[in-house]
Design an enzyme around this catalytic site. Structure first.
Site, PDB file in Angstrom:
ATOM      1  N   GLY A  46      -8.367  36.959  95.490  1.00 29.18           N
ATOM      2  CA  GLY A  46      -8.353  38.377  95.843  1.00 29.18           C
ATOM      3  C   GLY A  46      -9.751  38.927  96.071  1.00 29.18           C
ATOM      4  O   GLY A  46     -10.697  38.180  96.321  1.00 29.18           O
ATOM      5  N   LEU A  48     -10.640  40.538  98.688  1.00 34.40           N
ATOM      6  CA  LEU A  48     -10.803  39.837  99.964  1.00 34.40           C
ATOM      7  C   LEU A  48     -11.862  40.474 100.861  1.00 34.40           C
ATOM      8  O   LEU A  48     -11.994  41.688 100.929  1.00 34.40           O
ATOM      9  CB  LEU A  48      -9.454  39.808 100.698  1.00 34.40           C
ATOM     10  CG  LEU A  48      -8.319  39.138  99.910  1.00 34.40           C
ATOM     11  CD1 LEU A  48      -7.035  39.138 100.743  1.00 34.40           C
ATOM     12  CD2 LEU A  48      -8.676  37.722  99.498  1.00 34.40           C
ATOM     13  N   HIS A  52     -12.437  35.546 103.758  1.00 37.23           N
ATOM     14  CA  HIS A  52     -11.043  35.183 103.461  1.00 37.23           C
ATOM     15  C   HIS A  52     -10.156  35.399 104.692  1.00 37.23           C
ATOM     16  O   HIS A  52      -9.256  34.605 104.980  1.00 37.23           O
ATOM     17  CB  HIS A  52     -10.493  36.064 102.336  1.00 37.23           C
ATOM     18  CG  HIS A  52     -11.151  35.867 101.010  1.00 37.23           C
ATOM     19  ND1 HIS A  52     -11.959  36.830 100.440  1.00 37.23           N
ATOM     20  CD2 HIS A  52     -11.111  34.838 100.140  1.00 37.23           C
ATOM     21  CE1 HIS A  52     -12.379  36.397  99.267  1.00 37.23           C
ATOM     22  NE2 HIS A  52     -11.889  35.195  99.058  1.00 37.23           N
ATOM     23  N   GLY A 162     -12.708  27.661 102.330  1.00 34.65           N
ATOM     24  CA  GLY A 162     -14.004  27.913 102.952  1.00 34.65           C
ATOM     25  C   GLY A 162     -15.051  26.884 102.542  1.00 34.65           C
ATOM     26  O   GLY A 162     -15.068  26.420 101.402  1.00 34.65           O
ATOM     27  N   GLU A 163     -15.930  26.559 103.483  1.00 34.04           N
ATOM     28  CA  GLU A 163     -17.037  25.643 103.172  1.00 34.04           C
ATOM     29  C   GLU A 163     -18.101  26.308 102.311  1.00 34.04           C
ATOM     30  O   GLU A 163     -19.017  25.658 101.840  1.00 34.04           O
ATOM     31  CB  GLU A 163     -17.685  25.143 104.471  1.00 34.04           C
ATOM     32  CG  GLU A 163     -16.858  24.101 105.184  1.00 34.04           C
ATOM     33  CD  GLU A 163     -17.569  23.516 106.384  1.00 34.04           C
ATOM     34  OE1 GLU A 163     -18.680  23.969 106.725  1.00 34.04           O
ATOM     35  OE2 GLU A 163     -16.981  22.603 106.995  1.00 34.04           O
ATOM     36  N   GLN A 168     -16.207  22.611  95.906  1.00 36.59           N
ATOM     37  CA  GLN A 168     -14.783  22.851  95.623  1.00 36.59           C
ATOM     38  C   GLN A 168     -13.902  22.222  96.713  1.00 36.59           C
ATOM     39  O   GLN A 168     -12.876  21.594  96.425  1.00 36.59           O
ATOM     40  CB  GLN A 168     -14.518  24.348  95.545  1.00 36.59           C
ATOM     41  CG  GLN A 168     -13.042  24.707  95.486  1.00 36.59           C
ATOM     42  CD  GLN A 168     -12.804  26.189  95.285  1.00 36.59           C
ATOM     43  OE1 GLN A 168     -12.833  26.661  94.165  1.00 36.59           O
ATOM     44  NE2 GLN A 168     -12.581  26.931  96.357  1.00 36.59           N
ATOM     45  N   SER A 200     -19.102  36.759  99.859  1.00 34.72           N
ATOM     46  CA  SER A 200     -18.543  36.365  98.571  1.00 34.72           C
ATOM     47  C   SER A 200     -18.075  37.615  97.844  1.00 34.72           C
ATOM     48  O   SER A 200     -18.730  38.661  97.923  1.00 34.72           O
ATOM     49  CB  SER A 200     -19.630  35.674  97.728  1.00 34.72           C
ATOM     50  OG  SER A 200     -19.232  35.613  96.374  1.00 34.72           O
TER      51      SER A 200
HETATM   52  O1  PAF Z   1     -12.164  29.692  95.840  1.00 31.17           O
HETATM   53  C1  PAF Z   1     -11.399  30.402  95.158  1.00 31.17           C
HETATM   54  O2  PAF Z   1     -11.205  31.579  95.423  1.00 31.17           O
HETATM   55  C2  PAF Z   1     -10.674  29.773  93.971  1.00 31.17           C
HETATM   56  O3  PAF Z   1     -11.478  28.837  93.328  1.00 31.17           O
HETATM   57  C3  PAF Z   1      -9.308  29.165  94.334  1.00 31.17           C
HETATM   58  C4  PAF Z   1      -9.441  28.001  95.302  1.00 31.17           C
HETATM   59  C5  PAF Z   1      -8.413  30.243  94.947  1.00 31.17           C
HETATM   60  C6  PAF Z   1      -8.624  28.641  93.071  1.00 31.17           C
HETATM   61  O4  PAF Z   1      -8.459  29.633  92.116  1.00 31.17           O
END
Ligand code: PAF
Length: 296
Positions: A46, A48, A52, A162-163, A168, A200
């Site tokens: 969220g 956003l 996003h 996202g990169e 992650q 971010s």
């Molecule tokens: O990147 C994020 O926003 C979070 O780490 C994710 C992938 C939604 C997992 O909670």
């Protein structure tokens, strides 16, 4: 249920349907799959921003239907981290998702995701080692747990990340492959503000002065990437990045490192695609960024 007022709105302005239980989510996704539609998942926490929404737009290109989850996942935060103050705005997020073309919002409660007695953890190695894995040791286990659950709950054909969170993304690709989860994991290049700062949700923690200084992280990484691609010695270049961002007002620097772009193994020379990654604190915000480094 669509209200009479909503029924009169054009499709682009319809309120976004929201589901909160796995059963309701699966009912909708199964119906789409039965109709021969492909489904994309965009997991989010969220708060956003345009980054996003770019993931949602990419998801729309990749699949017929797009589900976005909004869930601030407690298992990826350590007790001293910002779980409680992480920005939350479901109504605002829902409107933004609808305008980007999302078809369904999945917003489970913490209790629904982790019911009483929940006792399972996931441990990831490989790309989860080092970098953020060192400075936020609980993070990738928590991400692996919640994203695995989201994959099993939503059963998407494709999922988009996202990169900006490059490590992650590599971790998710790794465990999806290792656990034979039948989903294609797509990465999207980082979406940036006009001055280069990676978008971010945590940028909201920056004061006006910190916000003005923060883009230096990206500038320093880009210059370093050119020097590395041109054959400069990695240790010297990485030290120059540290000095430059310290001079720009960054406080503690968690890491500035050169890694292999696929495995995230440490590298000292750029002989195949590499990635330069950094995490550093500007005031109360821990900013991360990364850029590709290609061999000359
Ligand atoms: O990147 C994020 O926003 C979070 O780490 C994710 C992938 C939604 C997992 O909670």
């Amino acid at each position: 249920m669509t209200s009479l007022a909503a029924a009169r709105l054009p499709e682009s302005e319809q309120p976004l349907p929201v589901v909160r239980s796995v059963d309701d989510l699966r009912t909708q996704v199964s119906a789409w799959h039965r109709d021969g539609k492909t489904v994309a998942l965009v997991p989010t926490m969220g708060a956003l921003h345009d980054g996003h929404l770019a993931l949602v737009r990419r998801a729309r290109e990749l699949a017929d239907r797009v589900v976005s989850s909004v869930f601030v996942n407690p298992t990826q935060f350590a007790p001293h981290e910002d779980f409680d103050r992480y920005p939350r705005d479901e109504a605002g997020d829902s409107g933004k998702l609808a305008s980007a073309g999302c078809h369904l919002l999945y917003a489970p409660t913490v209790r629904a995701m982790y019911p009483e007695g929940f006792a399972t953890t996931i441990s990831v190695g490989g790309p989860a080692e080092g970098l953020c894995g060192t400075f936020r040791p609980q993070m990738f286990g928590g991400v692996a747990l919640v994203v695995t659950k989201l994959f099993l709950q939503a059963q998407p054909d494709v999922a988009v990340f996202g990169e900006k969170d490059y490590q992650q993304l590599m971790v998710i690709r790794r465990f999806a492959r290792d656990l034979d989860i039948p989903v294609r994991v797509e990465g999207l290049p980082t979406v940036r503000e006009a001055d280069g700062l990676a978008m971010s949700s945590r940028n909201a923690y920056l004061s006006a002065d910190e916000r003005a200084r923060a883009p230096e992280l990206n500038r320093a990484l880009l210059d370093a990437a050119s020097a590395l691609a041109g054959g400069a010695e990695a240790a010297t270049v990485l030290e120059a990045v540290r000095a430059r961002i310290t001079a720009a007002g960054f406080g503690s620097i968690d890491y500035v490192e050169l890694r292999d772009a696929d495995t995230l193994a440490p590298v000292t020379r750029v002989e195949r695609p590499a990635r330069l990654l950094a995490a550093a604190w500007m005031g109360k915000a821990r900013l991360i960024d990364n850029v590709p480094v290609l061999p000359a």
